[in-house]
Design a protein around this motif. Structure first.
Motif, mmCIF file in Angstrom:
data_model
loop_
_atom_site.group_PDB
_atom_site.id
_atom_site.type_symbol
_atom_site.label_atom_id
_atom_site.label_comp_id
_atom_site.label_asym_id
_atom_site.label_seq_id
_atom_site.Cartn_x
_atom_site.Cartn_y
_atom_site.Cartn_z
ATOM 1 N N GLY A 47 0.785 -1.222 0.000
ATOM 2 C CA GLY A 47 0.000 0.000 0.000
ATOM 3 C C GLY A 47 0.816 1.270 0.000
ATOM 4 N N SER A 48 2.126 1.137 0.094
ATOM 5 C CA SER A 48 2.965 2.343 0.135
ATOM 6 C C SER A 48 3.105 2.996 -1.234
ATOM 7 C CB SER A 48 4.360 1.985 0.688
ATOM 8 O OG SER A 48 5.020 1.068 -0.180
ATOM 9 N N ARG A 49 2.878 2.221 -2.295
ATOM 10 C CA ARG A 49 2.971 2.762 -3.651
ATOM 11 C C ARG A 49 1.889 2.105 -4.493
ATOM 12 N NH1 ARG A 49 7.638 0.361 -6.513
ATOM 13 N NH2 ARG A 49 5.991 -1.148 -6.935
ATOM 14 N N PRO A 50 0.676 2.684 -4.471
ATOM 15 C CA PRO A 50 -0.452 2.047 -5.156
ATOM 16 C C PRO A 50 -0.159 1.790 -6.627
ATOM 17 C CG PRO A 50 -1.191 3.872 -3.790
ATOM 18 C CD PRO A 50 0.303 3.934 -3.806
ATOM 19 N N LEU A 51 -0.635 0.645 -7.105
ATOM 20 C CA LEU A 51 -0.510 0.343 -8.518
ATOM 21 C C LEU A 51 -1.364 1.297 -9.338
ATOM 22 C CD1 LEU A 51 -0.767 -3.546 -8.371
ATOM 23 C CD2 LEU A 51 1.260 -2.240 -9.021
ATOM 24 N N GLU A 52 -0.851 1.681 -10.493
ATOM 25 C CA GLU A 52 -1.613 2.556 -11.378
ATOM 26 C C GLU A 52 -2.746 1.807 -12.066
ATOM 27 O OE1 GLU A 52 -1.561 5.697 -11.973
ATOM 28 O OE2 GLU A 52 0.169 6.231 -10.739
ATOM 29 N N LEU A 53 -2.505 0.535 -12.382
ATOM 30 C CA LEU A 53 -3.458 -0.155 -13.243
ATOM 31 C C LEU A 53 -3.357 -1.660 -13.055
ATOM 32 C CD1 LEU A 53 -5.457 0.004 -15.721
ATOM 33 C CD2 LEU A 53 -3.401 -0.099 -17.185
ATOM 34 N N VAL A 54 -4.516 -2.315 -12.993
ATOM 35 C CA VAL A 54 -4.601 -3.771 -13.066
ATOM 36 C C VAL A 54 -5.551 -4.106 -14.212
ATOM 37 C CG1 VAL A 54 -5.402 -5.880 -11.949
ATOM 38 C CG2 VAL A 54 -4.086 -4.210 -10.640
ATOM 39 N N VAL A 55 -5.066 -4.884 -15.175
ATOM 40 C CA VAL A 55 -5.875 -5.294 -16.325
ATOM 41 C C VAL A 55 -6.105 -6.798 -16.244
ATOM 42 C CG1 VAL A 55 -6.066 -5.393 -18.829
ATOM 43 C CG2 VAL A 55 -4.938 -3.436 -17.738
ATOM 44 N N LEU A 56 -7.359 -7.195 -16.256
ATOM 45 C CA LEU A 56 -7.728 -8.604 -16.206
ATOM 46 C C LEU A 56 -8.421 -8.938 -17.512
ATOM 47 C CD1 LEU A 56 -8.994 -8.581 -12.538
ATOM 48 C CD2 LEU A 56 -6.850 -9.557 -13.365
ATOM 49 N N SER A 57 -7.635 -9.387 -18.472
ATOM 50 C CA SER A 57 -8.136 -9.714 -19.799
ATOM 51 C C SER A 57 -8.701 -11.129 -19.765
ATOM 52 C CB SER A 57 -6.986 -9.617 -20.814
ATOM 53 O OG SER A 57 -7.398 -9.956 -22.093
ATOM 54 N N ALA A 58 -9.864 -11.312 -20.357
ATOM 55 C CA ALA A 58 -10.531 -12.618 -20.497
ATOM 56 C C ALA A 58 -11.308 -13.033 -19.256
ATOM 57 C CB ALA A 58 -9.524 -13.726 -20.851
ATOM 58 N N CYS A 59 -11.526 -12.120 -18.299
ATOM 59 C CA CYS A 59 -12.385 -12.427 -17.157
ATOM 60 C C CYS A 59 -13.835 -12.064 -17.491
ATOM 61 C CB CYS A 59 -11.919 -11.671 -15.919
ATOM 62 S SG CYS A 59 -10.351 -12.282 -15.246
ATOM 63 N N GLU A 60 -14.732 -12.343 -16.564
ATOM 64 C CA GLU A 60 -16.145 -12.027 -16.756
ATOM 65 C C GLU A 60 -16.783 -11.789 -15.405
ATOM 66 O OE1 GLU A 60 -18.749 -15.334 -17.807
ATOM 67 O OE2 GLU A 60 -17.061 -16.700 -17.471
ATOM 68 N N THR A 61 -17.954 -11.156 -15.414
ATOM 69 C CA THR A 61 -18.730 -11.023 -14.193
ATOM 70 C C THR A 61 -19.761 -12.137 -14.143
ATOM 71 O OG1 THR A 61 -20.182 -9.465 -15.351
ATOM 72 C CG2 THR A 61 -18.441 -8.532 -13.969
ATOM 73 N N ALA A 62 -20.132 -12.537 -12.928
ATOM 74 C CA ALA A 62 -20.998 -13.700 -12.736
ATOM 75 C C ALA A 62 -22.384 -13.450 -13.304
ATOM 76 C CB ALA A 62 -21.088 -14.031 -11.247
ATOM 77 N N GLN A 63 -22.882 -14.393 -14.088
ATOM 78 C CA GLN A 63 -24.211 -14.291 -14.655
ATOM 79 C C GLN A 63 -25.258 -14.476 -13.553
ATOM 80 O OE1 GLN A 63 -24.725 -13.440 -17.974
ATOM 81 N NE2 GLN A 63 -22.523 -13.098 -17.774
ATOM 82 N N GLY A 64 -26.307 -13.668 -13.608
ATOM 83 C CA GLY A 64 -27.360 -13.755 -12.614
ATOM 84 C C GLY A 64 -27.081 -13.000 -11.337
ATOM 85 N N ASP A 65 -25.914 -12.383 -11.245
ATOM 86 C CA ASP A 65 -25.512 -11.644 -10.051
ATOM 87 C C ASP A 65 -25.630 -10.158 -10.349
ATOM 88 O OD1 ASP A 65 -24.344 -10.486 -7.872
ATOM 89 O OD2 ASP A 65 -22.548 -11.721 -7.887
ATOM 90 N N ASN A 66 -26.637 -9.513 -9.788
ATOM 91 C CA ASN A 66 -26.900 -8.118 -10.111
ATOM 92 C C ASN A 66 -25.870 -7.165 -9.525
ATOM 93 O OD1 ASN A 66 -29.216 -8.710 -11.582
ATOM 94 N ND2 ASN A 66 -30.520 -8.672 -9.761
ATOM 95 N N ARG A 67 -25.006 -7.662 -8.658
ATOM 96 C CA ARG A 67 -23.994 -6.797 -8.054
ATOM 97 C C ARG A 67 -22.583 -7.299 -8.346
ATOM 98 N NH1 ARG A 67 -26.376 -4.484 -2.420
ATOM 99 N NH2 ARG A 67 -28.543 -4.382 -3.043
ATOM 100 N N ALA A 68 -22.439 -7.994 -9.443
ATOM 101 C CA ALA A 68 -21.147 -8.622 -9.733
ATOM 102 C C ALA A 68 -20.023 -7.618 -9.868
ATOM 103 C CB ALA A 68 -21.253 -9.459 -11.002
ATOM 104 N N VAL A 69 -20.324 -6.406 -10.344
ATOM 105 C CA VAL A 69 -19.277 -5.408 -10.523
ATOM 106 C C VAL A 69 -18.643 -5.031 -9.184
ATOM 107 C CG1 VAL A 69 -18.832 -3.038 -11.331
ATOM 108 C CG2 VAL A 69 -20.282 -4.558 -12.656
ATOM 109 N N LEU A 70 -19.331 -5.337 -8.078
ATOM 110 C CA LEU A 70 -18.718 -5.122 -6.769
ATOM 111 C C LEU A 70 -17.399 -5.886 -6.646
ATOM 112 C CD1 LEU A 70 -21.550 -5.282 -4.079
ATOM 113 C CD2 LEU A 70 -20.068 -3.352 -4.607
ATOM 114 N N GLY A 71 -17.294 -7.032 -7.319
ATOM 115 C CA GLY A 71 -16.050 -7.794 -7.260
ATOM 116 C C GLY A 71 -14.892 -7.017 -7.827
ATOM 117 N N LEU A 72 -15.104 -6.357 -8.966
ATOM 118 C CA LEU A 72 -14.053 -5.535 -9.567
ATOM 119 C C LEU A 72 -13.795 -4.290 -8.736
ATOM 120 C CD1 LEU A 72 -15.175 -5.844 -13.286
ATOM 121 C CD2 LEU A 72 -13.067 -6.780 -12.305
ATOM 122 N N ALA A 73 -14.873 -3.645 -8.292
ATOM 123 C CA ALA A 73 -14.711 -2.458 -7.470
ATOM 124 C C ALA A 73 -14.000 -2.792 -6.168
ATOM 125 C CB ALA A 73 -16.069 -1.839 -7.189
#
Length: 880
Positions: free
Chosen positions: A780-806
């Motif tokens: 936490g002393s030097r936060p990362l600028e960017l994390v890219v997760l290519s080829a992932c997905e959010t869970a189907q049927g989960d209306n709050r799935a974006v909470l996982g990324l957030a």
């Protein structure tokens, strides 16, 4: 709804549920503590000795008669003082502090505890006996709990670490385990999950060394309960099954079944929330079976009450009513105690649920409202006899709720105000917020919107005081974020944005602040830890960005926008449309976006949502020359990539707007990237089967990683067999990186246990993923600028799935997370990622603009005009 005639029953009580306890391991005050205290003093058989008063106080404490316990321990303290026994005094004062904590009188607890600690200084004097060392450890344990209750988690952790060391020096293994479990709870709340797991593993090993099978079973049950409370339900179930295999005593076996029922109920609720209904139903059934076994083995009352409540929640009213006579008989036989008070309260609250329309008129055949009030009149009198303000406040407030259901607003308001007045002398914000919320509802019903706003504001402030504890998993009370916390914020927002309030900038600012608080609360609920170190994005000076808050209300879709330079004067726009219509449209759009054959349906819905959200703002955005739109989306809007909104001729990104999502406007250290990225890269392209899930090959893995390396500095790639947790950890620990790019399968869900990315032969679940990325930020002393997760997905049927990324961004301090929302086609996904880094390498190009350029490249250069292909990408967090 029928009006129940309850006038004249104003002193009778009902409460909403069992009180929300902090969740420390029972036994911080127990027979071991008492025996060691007595061993350090001279033994006398007289009923008037300090030792006898200690025993009598303990009996009252274990019977939950805390005021009587205080009286006995005060006499013990006086007796030890006469005998000049400072160790006895210190223990009696520490016990007294514990009882005051139970009563919510933290100021009194702190006074007694400070007196106790002063008596023990210096604590390293020569000749100190093991019994005296144990007393010191127990005083520290009490001090740790006080710090916990006060919200000072770091201090609680330090004290419990010292307590464990003191227990260890005294040779008290059980005490060490108690202090370590308390440490683990603090570590988990602070987000230090890996350290918490390490401590709990030590506790597990200590329990395994216990030779007595029943004591080992008890230890495993306690440990399983802690794992349930911190949200690790799979581990909890395993520990409880192990405990069950060892237990021989009926009382112990029934308690294990009770805890298994609580765990399976939590599991069922979790699966239901993410749309996995068949599995959820299975766990509801196993929870019912576990409670029934607990009842059959030993008739434990808690199991009866939980079984009754669960049957009602599952709309099995007739089966529930079969349980009612025995429950009433058991409660009526209880002695005067807090348990008796809350058993009556819990029963009445459950019975009131039968008045729900889904149960028909079955409530008539259970307990009539007048009978509920009569039964609970004993509870309020018991609470007053026990001088337990917390229980009394619960009772008075829930009686107000009974009147609220009867639509007798004035009587309900009077009782609710009595409940709040009862809380004036104690610190109990976790109770206070409920009755402040209720008061707001009642005042609103009587037409006084301004006073209702004040009551809701108080409720939100009370929630802020207890957020990190209140939102942790606690199936003992079946506390539900969606039912018991989220509505407070949403109803408050609705009041603030009422038709006659929206012209007031102050109200708009309050609404924005409340949306931020709600989203922070959701993130902390998801993560199970506090996020105290976040900062406001409003500190970023960006002359080309508008921040848009779309808020779904019951009768309209509201847009509050902060234009460049206009943070102090937000604008308000609205579209009158029922919430049900909005939710149905967004749900269909979400489903169709992930289907390549549904482009016409996507376009139709995207135009409607554009008309609702963006068209009312068009003139304002044009006048302010906005180039970037940062959305703080609400509800189902979070699952829609805003770039796909269409005005009938162009998509939003084609109109010149870069787009980003802020899960709330308090991300970590927002600002522009001032130096070129250095990216650690890797992923798995070979097909795998892990935990019965098949993951197909990713053919373009090497092509994507090599393409990225043309535009940014990268590490040696970890590919296929080398992409393991150990190798990732080693690379992040030893390298100097500002970004991570992994191309591998993964799923993000609103359930951390269902969130993972795929490594070689393993799934890296959310907790371990967070810990790995935390390493990349140097703790936490030097936060990362960017994390890219290519080829992932959010869970189907989960209306709050974006909470996982957030949650990934918030927990690790990462400034920005870029991911796909549904399974991406390999070839265009590779093209997008390479184009993204190519754009990002240009001077002055923000992350949001780089996403936009890469999306336009897919449309215009590669011919991927289908939204299924190009709109799949979401940038969360800092857009600069």
């Amino acid at each position: 709804m029928r009006r129940w005639l309850l006038i004249g029953l104003m002193s009778w009580v009902i409460a909403i549920a069992m009180p929300l306890e902090i969740g420390l391991l029972p036994g911080m005050l127990g027979t071991t503590a008492l025996s060691t205290a007595i061993a350090s003093t001279s033994i006398s058989s007289s009923a008037e000795t300090p030792q006898a008063f200690l025993r009598q106080g303990l009996a009252h404490y274990e019977a939950e008669q805390f005021f009587e316990a205080i009286q006995q321990w005060q006499q013990a303290n006086q007796g030890f003082s006469i005998q000049a026994d400072r160790w006895g005094q210190a223990l009696a004062l520490s016990y007294t502090a514990l009882a005051y904590q139970q009563l919510g009188q933290l100021d009194q607890a702190e006074v007694r505890l400070n007196e106790s600690l002063q008596l023990l200084e210096p604590i390293d004097e020569p000749g100190q006996s093991p019994e005296q060392a144990v007393i010191y450890a127990k005083v520290l344990n009490t001090q740790g709990k006080l710090h916990w209750l006060e919200g000072n988690l770091e201090a609680a952790l330090r004290v419990w670490q010292s307590s464990a060391q003191a227990y260890l020096q005294a040779g008290d293994g059980a005490g060490v385990a108690i202090a370590q479990i308390n440490q683990a709870r603090v570590l988990q709340h602070l987000g230090l999950n890996s350290q918490a797991q390490d401590v709990l593993q030590q506790v597990y090993q200590r329990i395994q060394q216990q030779p007595d099978a029943d004591l080992k079973a008890t230890g495993l049950r306690h440990l399983g309960s802690v794992f349930r409370q911190i949200g690790d339900l799979d581990t909890a179930r395993t520990l409880l099954q192990d405990s069950l295999s060892l237990a021989t005593r009926p009382s112990g076996t029934s308690l294990i079944f009770l805890e298994l029922g609580n765990t399976d109920w939590s599991m069922a609720n979790r699966l239901q929330a993410i749309g996995r209904q068949p599995e959820s139903q299975q766990f509801f059934q196993t929870a019912l079976a576990a409670y029934q076994k607990a009842v059959d083995v030993d008739g434990v009352l808690s199991a009866r009450l939980n079984l009754f409540r669960l049957l009602i929640d599952r709309e099995q009213a007739n089966k529930a009513l079969q349980q009612l006579p025995e429950i009433q008989k058991t409660i009526d036989q209880l002695p005067l105690s807090r348990t008796a008070v809350y058993a009556n309260i819990h029963l009445a609250e459950s019975v009131l649920k039968l008045a729900n329309p889904s149960h028909g008129d079955v409530n008539v055949y259970a307990l009539k409202p007048i009978e509920i009030a009569e039964r609970l009149s004993a509870a309020v009198e018991q609470a007053r006899t026990l001088q337990d303000k917390r229980a009394e406040a619960y009772a008075l407030g829930q009686l107000g709720h009974l009147y609220e259901q009867a639509q007798q607003w004035a009587e309900a308001q009077s009782l609710t105000q009595q409940a709040l007045l009862t809380l004036e002398t104690i610190q109990a914000p976790e109770i206070r917020y409920r009755w402040e919320w209720q008061l707001g509802r009642l005042i609103q019903q009587q037409g006084n919107r301004l006073r209702a706003i004040q009551a809701y504001e108080s409720a939100v402030e009370s929630l802020q005081q207890v957020r990190d504890d209140l939102l942790s998993v606690n199936a003992d009370v079946q506390f539900s974020f969606r039912d018991n916390v989220e509505p407070v914020y949403r109803q408050y927002i609705e009041l603030l944005l009422a038709a006659d309030q929206t012209a007031q900038p102050k109200r708009l600012a309050q609404a924005i602040q409340t949306v931020d608080r709600l989203q922070l609360a959701e993130l902390e609920n998801y993560l199970g830890c506090t996020l105290a170190q976040v900062r406001s994005v409003e500190q970023v000076q960006d002359t080309q960005t508008a921040i848009v808050y779309p808020i779904v209300l019951s009768d309209r879709l509201v847009m509050i926008a902060q234009l460049p330079g206009g943070a102090d004067s937000p604008i308000y726009r609205e579209t009158l449309i029922p919430q049900a219509t909005v939710d149905a449209m967004l749900s269909a759009l979400q489903v169709n976006l992930a289907n390549p054959g549904k482009t016409p349906e996507v376009l139709e819905a995207a135009q409607k949502v554009y008309d609702w959200m963006i068209r009312p703002l068009e003139a304002d955005l044009d006048q302010a020359a906005v180039q970037t739109l940062v959305f703080v989306p609400d509800g189902a809007l979070r699952n829609i990539p805003m770039s796909v909104l269409h005005d009938g001729e162009q998509y939003l990104i084609e109109k010149g707007y870069a787009v980003a999502i802020a899960p709330r406007l308090q991300m970590f250290t927002p600002g522009s990237t001032h130096s070129p990225l250095k990216v650690t890269i890797g992923g798995v392209g070979i097909p795998q089967q892990i935990n019965e899930t098949q993951f197909p090959p990713i053919a373009k893995l090497r092509e994507e990683l090599e393409g990225i390396a043309n535009y940014v500095e990268t590490s040696d790639p970890l590919i296929d067999e080398s992409f393991t947790t150990d190798n990732i950890r080693q690379q992040l620990e030893t390298g100097e990186f500002s970004a991570i790019h992994w191309k591998t399968h993964g799923v993000f869900s609103s359930d951390p246990q269902e969130t993972y990315v795929v490594a070689y032969n393993e799934q890296i679940i959310a907790r371990d993923l967070n810990d790995l990325i935390w390493l990349g930020s140097r703790g936490g002393s030097r936060p990362l600028e960017l994390v890219v997760l290519s080829a992932c997905e959010t869970a189907q049927g989960d209306n709050r799935a974006v909470l996982g990324l957030a949650g990934l961004a918030a927990r690790t301090g990462t400034r920005s997370v870029l991911s796909t929302l549904w399974i991406a086609q390999d070839t265009p996904n590779t093209a997008f990622m390479v184009q993204f880094y190519k754009a990002l390498a240009q001077s002055g190009v923000s992350k949001a603009e780089a996403v936009r350029q890469a999306q336009l490249s897919l449309i215009n250069e590669y011919g991927y005009t289908t939204p299924y292909i190009w709109s799949n990408y979401v940038l969360i967090g800092n857009w600069l």
